[in-house]
Scaffold this motif. Structure first.
Motif, PDB file in Angstrom:
ATOM      1  N   GLY A  31       0.873  -1.177   0.000  1.00  0.00           N
ATOM      2  CA  GLY A  31       0.000   0.000   0.000  1.00  0.00           C
ATOM      3  C   GLY A  31       0.902   1.215   0.000  1.00  0.00           C
ATOM      4  N   GLY A  50       4.997   5.721  -3.907  1.00  0.00           N
ATOM      5  CA  GLY A  50       5.757   4.745  -4.680  1.00  0.00           C
ATOM      6  C   GLY A  50       6.883   4.019  -3.952  1.00  0.00           C
ATOM      7  N   ASN A  51       7.250   4.456  -2.734  1.00  0.00           N
ATOM      8  CA  ASN A  51       8.378   3.793  -2.054  1.00  0.00           C
ATOM      9  C   ASN A  51       8.048   2.335  -1.734  1.00  0.00           C
ATOM     10  OD1 ASN A  51       9.682   6.210  -2.117  1.00  0.00           O
ATOM     11  ND2 ASN A  51       9.219   6.775  -0.014  1.00  0.00           N
ATOM     12  N   SER A  68       2.985   2.159   3.759  1.00  0.00           N
ATOM     13  CA  SER A  68       3.423   3.431   4.320  1.00  0.00           C
ATOM     14  C   SER A  68       2.281   4.055   5.114  1.00  0.00           C
ATOM     15  CB  SER A  68       3.851   4.374   3.201  1.00  0.00           C
ATOM     16  OG  SER A  68       2.753   4.611   2.350  1.00  0.00           O
ATOM     17  N   HIS A  98       0.244   7.758   5.803  1.00  0.00           N
ATOM     18  CA  HIS A  98       0.069   9.111   5.246  1.00  0.00           C
ATOM     19  C   HIS A  98      -0.895   9.905   6.112  1.00  0.00           C
ATOM     20  CE1 HIS A  98       2.548   9.326   1.663  1.00  0.00           C
ATOM     21  NE2 HIS A  98       2.588   8.021   1.856  1.00  0.00           N
ATOM     22  N   ASN A 124      -2.294  12.087   8.823  1.00  0.00           N
ATOM     23  CA  ASN A 124      -1.743  12.028  10.180  1.00  0.00           C
ATOM     24  C   ASN A 124      -2.008  10.641  10.720  1.00  0.00           C
ATOM     25  OD1 ASN A 124      -0.602  14.573  10.569  1.00  0.00           O
ATOM     26  ND2 ASN A 124      -2.642  15.463  10.743  1.00  0.00           N
ATOM     27  N   GLY A 125      -1.172   9.698  10.322  1.00  0.00           N
ATOM     28  CA  GLY A 125      -1.320   8.336  10.809  1.00  0.00           C
ATOM     29  C   GLY A 125      -2.360   7.530  10.055  1.00  0.00           C
ATOM     30  N   LEU A 168       6.613   1.765   6.342  1.00  0.00           N
ATOM     31  CA  LEU A 168       7.367   2.941   5.926  1.00  0.00           C
ATOM     32  C   LEU A 168       6.755   4.186   6.555  1.00  0.00           C
ATOM     33  CD1 LEU A 168       8.860   1.134   4.033  1.00  0.00           C
ATOM     34  CD2 LEU A 168       8.481   2.756   2.192  1.00  0.00           C
ATOM     35  N   ASP A 182       7.866   8.295   8.576  1.00  0.00           N
ATOM     36  CA  ASP A 182       8.768   9.434   8.781  1.00  0.00           C
ATOM     37  C   ASP A 182       8.629   9.798  10.259  1.00  0.00           C
ATOM     38  OD1 ASP A 182       9.769  11.989   9.054  1.00  0.00           O
ATOM     39  OD2 ASP A 182       9.020  12.689   7.129  1.00  0.00           O
ATOM     40  N   PHE A 205       4.139   7.799  13.922  1.00  0.00           N
ATOM     41  CA  PHE A 205       5.196   7.188  13.101  1.00  0.00           C
ATOM     42  C   PHE A 205       4.822   5.754  12.716  1.00  0.00           C
ATOM     43  CE2 PHE A 205       9.514   4.988  13.212  1.00  0.00           C
ATOM     44  CZ  PHE A 205       9.817   5.330  11.901  1.00  0.00           C
ATOM     45  N   CYS A 206       4.762   5.493  11.432  1.00  0.00           N
ATOM     46  CA  CYS A 206       4.501   4.151  10.890  1.00  0.00           C
ATOM     47  C   CYS A 206       3.220   3.510  11.426  1.00  0.00           C
ATOM     48  CB  CYS A 206       5.697   3.235  11.153  1.00  0.00           C
ATOM     49  SG  CYS A 206       7.083   3.623  10.105  1.00  0.00           S
ATOM     50  N   TYR A 222      14.999   4.622   4.398  1.00  0.00           N
ATOM     51  CA  TYR A 222      14.515   3.263   4.653  1.00  0.00           C
ATOM     52  C   TYR A 222      15.342   2.157   3.979  1.00  0.00           C
ATOM     53  CZ  TYR A 222      12.511   4.201   0.059  1.00  0.00           C
ATOM     54  OH  TYR A 222      12.355   4.531  -1.252  1.00  0.00           O
ATOM     55  N   LYS A 247      10.567  10.468  -8.630  1.00  0.00           N
ATOM     56  CA  LYS A 247       9.732   9.466  -7.958  1.00  0.00           C
ATOM     57  C   LYS A 247       8.447   9.344  -8.758  1.00  0.00           C
ATOM     58  CE  LYS A 247       9.316   8.879  -3.686  1.00  0.00           C
ATOM     59  NZ  LYS A 247       9.032   8.962  -2.257  1.00  0.00           N
ATOM     60  N   MET A 276      -2.599  19.431   3.126  1.00  0.00           N
ATOM     61  CA  MET A 276      -3.309  18.237   3.594  1.00  0.00           C
ATOM     62  C   MET A 276      -4.277  18.554   4.742  1.00  0.00           C
ATOM     63  SD  MET A 276      -1.363  15.031   5.335  1.00  0.00           S
ATOM     64  CE  MET A 276      -0.646  15.891   6.712  1.00  0.00           C
ATOM     65  N   ILE A 328      -1.224  15.284  -1.533  1.00  0.00           N
ATOM     66  CA  ILE A 328      -1.375  16.321  -0.495  1.00  0.00           C
ATOM     67  C   ILE A 328      -0.246  16.205   0.521  1.00  0.00           C
ATOM     68  CG2 ILE A 328      -3.838  16.647  -0.821  1.00  0.00           C
ATOM     69  CD1 ILE A 328      -4.408  14.630   1.316  1.00  0.00           C
ATOM     70  N   TYR A 329       0.105  17.335   1.107  1.00  0.00           N
ATOM     71  CA  TYR A 329       1.277  17.342   1.969  1.00  0.00           C
ATOM     72  C   TYR A 329       1.155  18.364   3.078  1.00  0.00           C
ATOM     73  CZ  TYR A 329       1.968  20.519  -1.999  1.00  0.00           C
ATOM     74  OH  TYR A 329       1.785  21.451  -2.997  1.00  0.00           O
TER      75      TYR A 329
HETATM   76  C1  LIG Z   1       1.432  14.101   3.224  1.00  0.00           C
HETATM   77  C2  LIG Z   1       2.256  13.084   3.948  1.00  0.00           C
HETATM   78  C3  LIG Z   1       1.842  12.643   5.187  1.00  0.00           C
HETATM   79  C4  LIG Z   1       2.603  11.679   5.894  1.00  0.00           C
HETATM   80  N1  LIG Z   1       2.182  11.249   7.136  1.00  0.00           N
HETATM   81  C5  LIG Z   1       2.931  10.365   7.829  1.00  0.00           C
HETATM   82  C6  LIG Z   1       2.531   9.932   9.133  1.00  0.00           C
HETATM   83  O1  LIG Z   1       1.518  10.319   9.683  1.00  0.00           O
HETATM   84  N2  LIG Z   1       3.335   9.024   9.774  1.00  0.00           N
HETATM   85  C7  LIG Z   1       4.491   8.542   9.213  1.00  0.00           C
HETATM   86  O2  LIG Z   1       5.173   7.734   9.850  1.00  0.00           O
HETATM   87  N3  LIG Z   1       4.891   8.930   7.982  1.00  0.00           N
HETATM   88  C8  LIG Z   1       4.150   9.837   7.277  1.00  0.00           C
HETATM   89  N4  LIG Z   1       4.555  10.236   6.028  1.00  0.00           N
HETATM   90  C9  LIG Z   1       5.815   9.713   5.454  1.00  0.00           C
HETATM   91  C10 LIG Z   1       5.601   8.560   4.471  1.00  0.00           C
HETATM   92  O3  LIG Z   1       5.020   7.428   5.095  1.00  0.00           O
HETATM   93  C11 LIG Z   1       6.978   8.180   3.901  1.00  0.00           C
HETATM   94  O4  LIG Z   1       7.396   9.250   3.087  1.00  0.00           O
HETATM   95  C12 LIG Z   1       6.986   6.882   3.126  1.00  0.00           C
HETATM   96  O5  LIG Z   1       8.307   6.562   2.735  1.00  0.00           O
HETATM   97  C13 LIG Z   1       6.118   6.958   1.881  1.00  0.00           C
HETATM   98  O6  LIG Z   1       6.036   5.684   1.305  1.00  0.00           O
HETATM   99  P1  LIG Z   1       5.126   5.443  -0.008  1.00  0.00           P
HETATM  100  O7  LIG Z   1       5.843   6.147  -1.117  1.00  0.00           O
HETATM  101  O8  LIG Z   1       5.104   3.971  -0.203  1.00  0.00           O
HETATM  102  O9  LIG Z   1       3.774   6.001   0.237  1.00  0.00           O
HETATM  103  C14 LIG Z   1       3.801  11.169   5.318  1.00  0.00           C
HETATM  104  C15 LIG Z   1       4.207  11.638   4.045  1.00  0.00           C
HETATM  105  C16 LIG Z   1       3.449  12.577   3.366  1.00  0.00           C
HETATM  106  C17 LIG Z   1       3.916  13.046   2.007  1.00  0.00           C
END
Ligand SMILES: Cc1cc2nc3c(=O)[nH]c(=O)nc-3n(C[C@H](O)[C@H](O)[C@H](O)COP(=O)(O)O)c2cc1C
Length: 602
Positions: free
Chosen positions: A73, A77-78, A121, A123, A125-126, A157, A159, A165-166, A194, A443, A558, A601-602
């Motif tokens: 999921g 793309g990571n 990953s 996205h 807020n959690g 995955l 941040d 976090f995760c 990662y 990416k 976001m 969204i970011y």
């Molecule tokens: C808009 C946005 C919101 C994010 N929210 C979280 C978060 O709540 N918790 C977290 O651990 N990482 C968060 N991240 C970091 C992503 O999980 C991280 O960049 C991950 O490598 C993305 O993997 P993906 O490309 O497979 O989606 C967020 C990143 C973005 C761009």
């Protein structure tokens, strides 16, 4: 059961304390493998590095082909990339592998799985990535099956600058266990850097899945190293392409509250390609003044040597180019408090709301000013997070501007504790000059793509720099000779100073490439007006476009814009169809699952 002696406990904890979380998981897998006689019989070599190698046991060699499902999921793309590479590795190991995006996975299949590796990953807020929402809804619903026959492992995955976090990976791991599945490994939570943790996790999982018939060490290690080679062949975040700055242009006018720039970079001879909707990662060093102030505050010699990722560097180079300095996470503060035995700071770090009130915009220098460091240079750099490249939605189309990449960047700058703070990359880009080189990589973003059918209508909603990918979309549609079927909603603060790319939109409207455009300038009148209001005002047409199969794209903030736009769309659907609120919300969820509602969204 025979327990460890105090000496053995001591020796084990010395080893364990020096391992990363992923290495600890690897070790637990290794010990587990040793405790299982059949798997253990021939574990001659099992090395703790990126190209882990394992001897297949004779017993295992006689096994039939093992089936493994790799489920991912991903938003940007990571996770997808890790999953795709892992599939190749597993196949070379003789496994029968099925790879699925959670979006397209047939949920009814879950109860039939026996080996599942999931990469997901977090996205919002959690929250799960958009493409995983349906799968999470399913596993958390009463329809979720009993998974007693399943063994699984989750790579999460995230941040660590986010509080949650995760979160999604942890949720998946605990939900699968709740449904009766057995963990092959503990969940591995990866931060922005990662790559190493993901490699270690893959090695552990490979070791724990029984080797299949006829596949030996040679096979596996060569596959892993060739997978690593494949990664380094192309430019990527670890090995970015030095792109020359061709042009920079400030788009906001005097009197604006912001500084928004358009930059054009050269991709000449890089072999790099992208599609509208993709993202560019731009690496930039930290601000040298900030680095010097930190070194001075630490009372250290800028040339003192330290080791980072097994490389010897001088402190100044490490702080300039390798360590994150512009923000501090809650987890980092907790570690800092523990290293300094500072109970007060520890309490503050644990209290989320107090911390937000007091340190909402702090960087590393603020922390050092408030709580002077007693760390050695080595401890200090180890405490810092790795500096990551910043990501921007691409604003150009390769068909219209071959071998170029355009970005729209808002300079992040604010005053905090009496000192001017700036975003790492946007500050660097604000000062960038033609001819200078910037490290870039692409990416792919499969979750933000124009419809395959060029006749499909597109509704694009962007506020501020969120309008960038729509410039790319429209240049692409223009180069395909498409006219009409496109509608742009754009929001900013003021018409006079902040109408980003105004003349280009006008040109697109004139040529018909853009059929409709609605703008919302929030500060041009007493009452604030945002894009969501414009959507509601146009409810009838918006719904007609949706009903005729339009795809909707949302890009930008976001926390406010995207949430408000989501609510506005629900409102439009409820008002214009015979659906109630819940049905309207389900309709929109279905659009996400159908990839007709895509968000960056970011
Ligand atoms: C808009 C946005 C919101 C994010 N929210 C979280 C978060 O709540 N918790 C977290 O651990 N990482 C968060 N991240 C970091 C992503 O999980 C991280 O960049 C991950 O490598 C993305 O993997 P993906 O490309 O497979 O989606 C967020 C990143 C973005 C761009």
């Amino acid at each position: 059961m025979q327990m460890l002696t105090p000496q053995e406990v001591n020796a084990t904890s010395i080893i364990a304390n020096n391992l990363s979380p992923a290495q600890k998981v690897w070790l637990s897998g290794y010990l587990h493998a040793l405790s299982v006689p059949s798997a253990n019989a021939d574990l001659e070599s099992f090395t703790l590095n990126n190209s882990i190698s394992i001897e297949a046991s004779p017993a295992a060699k006689a096994d039939t082909k093992q089936t493994v499902t790799v489920l991912y999921g991903s938003q940007t793309g990571n996770s997808r990339k890790i999953a795709e590479k892992f599939k190749t590795t597993l196949e070379a190991q003789g496994k029968e592998v099925s790879l699925h995006n959670m979006l397209n996975y047939r949920n009814s299949q879950l109860k039939k799985e026996t080996n599942l590796v999931a990469i997901v990953s977090t996205h919002g807020n959690g929250e799960p990535p958009d493409e995983a929402l349906g799968f999470f809804k399913f596993i958390n619903s009463p329809k979720a099956p009993n998974l007693n026959n399943l063994q699984f492992s989750v790579l999460a995955l995230g941040d660590s600058s986010y509080d949650e976090f995760c979160q999604t990976g942890y949720e998946l791991d605990s939900r699968l266990a709740e449904l009766g599945a057995k963990r092959l490994t503990e969940v591995v939570a990866c931060d922005v850097d990662y790559a190493d943790d993901a490699e270690d996790w893959k090695g552990t999982v490979l070791a724990l899945l029984k080797p299949s018939e006829g596949h030996s060490t040679q096979n596996q290690s060569s596959v892993l190293s060739s997978a690593n080679e494949a990664i380094s062949e192309n430019y990527n975040e670890q090995n970015p392409y030095p792109a020359e700055v061709l042009e920079t242009l400030v788009l906001t006018d005097d009197g604006s509250d912001k500084n928004v720039m358009h930059l054009e970079l050269s991709l000449e001879d890089s072999g790099l390609h992208y599609q509208p909707g993709d993202i560019v990662s731009i690496a930039s060093p930290n601000d040298e003044i900030l680095v010097d102030s930190i070194i001075q505050k630490l009372n250290l010699d800028a040339d003192v040597e330290i080791t980072l990722k097994k490389k010897t560097l001088v402190l100044k180079d490490a702080l300039l180019n390798h360590c994150e300095l512009s923000n501090v996470t809650r987890k980092q503060l907790q570690v800092y408090a523990e290293l300094h035995s500072d109970d007060e700071l520890l309490l503050l770090a644990k209290d989320k709301s107090q911390l937000l009130d007091e340190l909402y915009a702090a960087d590393i220098l603020d922390v050092l000013e408030l709580w002077p460091s007693q760390l050695s240079p080595q401890q200090f750099v180890e405490w810092l997070r790795p500096l990551s490249a910043r990501q921007y939605s691409i604003a150009s189309s390769e068909s219209a501007s071959p071998e170029e990449i355009h970005v729209l960047v808002k300079q992040v700058q604010y005053e905090y504790r009496g000192r001017l703070h700036g975003g790492v990359c946007s500050t660097h880009l604000a000062l960038a000059e033609s001819g200078e080189q910037l490290g870039v990589s692409i990416k792919t973003n499969p979750n933000f793509k124009l419809p395959e059918n060029p006749e499909t209508k597109v509704i694009m909603i962007g506020a501020g720099t969120g309008v960038a990918p729509f410039r790319s979309f429209l240049f692409e549609r223009e180069s395909q000779g498409l006219v009409g079927n496109s509608w742009l909603f754009f929001g900013e603060q003021r018409f006079q100073t902040d109408f980003l790319y105004q003349t280009e939109w006008q040109q697109f409207l004139k040529s018909g490439v853009l059929e409709k455009m609605d703008v919302a300038f929030s500060r041009d009148q007493a009452e604030k007006i945002y894009v969501q209001q414009r959507i509601i005002e146009q409810a009838e047409s918006v719904y007609q476009w949706l009903a005729s199969g339009a795809h909707i794209y949302v890009c930008g903030d976001m926390n406010h814009m995207a949430k408000d736009v989501h609510q506005a769309l629900i409102h439009v659907i409820e008002q214009q169809s015979d659906r109630n609120l819940e049905q309207a919300s389900d309709y929109l969820d279905q659009l996400i699952s159908d990839k007709r509602y895509q968000r960056d969204i970011y």
